[in-house]
Structures are given as C-alpha cells and as structure tokens.
Design a protein around this motif. Structure first.
Motif, short mmCIF file in Angstrom:
data_model
loop_
_atom_site.label_atom_id
_atom_site.label_comp_id
_atom_site.label_asym_id
_atom_site.label_seq_id
_atom_site.Cartn_x
_atom_site.Cartn_y
_atom_site.Cartn_z
N UNK A 206 0.87 -1.17 0.00
CA UNK A 206 0.00 0.00 0.00
C UNK A 206 0.90 1.22 0.00
N UNK A 207 0.66 2.13 -0.92
CA UNK A 207 1.47 3.34 -1.00
C UNK A 207 0.59 4.58 -0.91
N UNK A 208 1.21 5.66 -0.57
CA UNK A 208 0.52 6.95 -0.54
C UNK A 208 1.44 7.99 -1.19
N UNK A 209 0.84 8.90 -1.89
CA UNK A 209 1.59 9.95 -2.57
C UNK A 209 1.01 11.29 -2.14
N UNK A 210 1.89 12.26 -1.90
CA UNK A 210 1.44 13.59 -1.53
C UNK A 210 2.09 14.61 -2.47
N UNK A 211 1.29 15.54 -2.91
CA UNK A 211 1.80 16.65 -3.72
C UNK A 211 2.35 17.67 -2.73
N UNK A 212 3.64 17.67 -2.55
CA UNK A 212 4.26 18.51 -1.52
C UNK A 212 4.08 19.99 -1.80
#
Length: 68
Positions: A56-62
């Motif tokens: 399971x991964x998560x991505x954030x637009x910093x």
C-alpha cells in the motif's frame, strides 16, 4: 532478519526506511560490509519473491500541501 543483521529488539524494533537503508545510516551501518549487504539483499529479495503480501502506498503533492 532485523535481529540477525541489525540487532533489533522487540521493545525497540528497527523500521526499514529506504533512505537509511540506502545510505547505510544507523541502524543499517552493517550494510557497509559487502558480504553482509549481499546476504541481506538475497534474503530480503527471497522474501519479497515468495511471501504473499499487499503493498500500500501513498503519494502527496508537496507543493500543493505547502501552498495550503
């Protein structure tokens, strides 16, 4: 694996963080030894190839997060 290679203790477990692993920072300094690194990599890849798991991964637009 954690105990064998890094001396992990159940009360203070080692967490595999990519950045520290790659840079061989504590507690992963043992990986600076090529023999230990090769053994660790073979064992880890064997587990990843043979165990059933879900990633399971998560991505954030910093930039967007900082803007808010």
């Amino acid at each position: 694996m954690k105990r064998r290679y890094f001396g992990s203790h159940p009360d203070d477990p080692v967490i595999f963080h990519r950045k520290e692993l790659v840079n061989r920072k504590l507690p992963f300094a043992a990986l600076a030894d090529p023999t230990i690194e090769q053994s660790f990599n073979q064992e880890l890849l064997g587990l990843l190839e043979n165990l059933e798991y879900m990633a399971i991964t998560a991505v954030i637009d910093k930039l967007e997060h900082q803007r808010r």
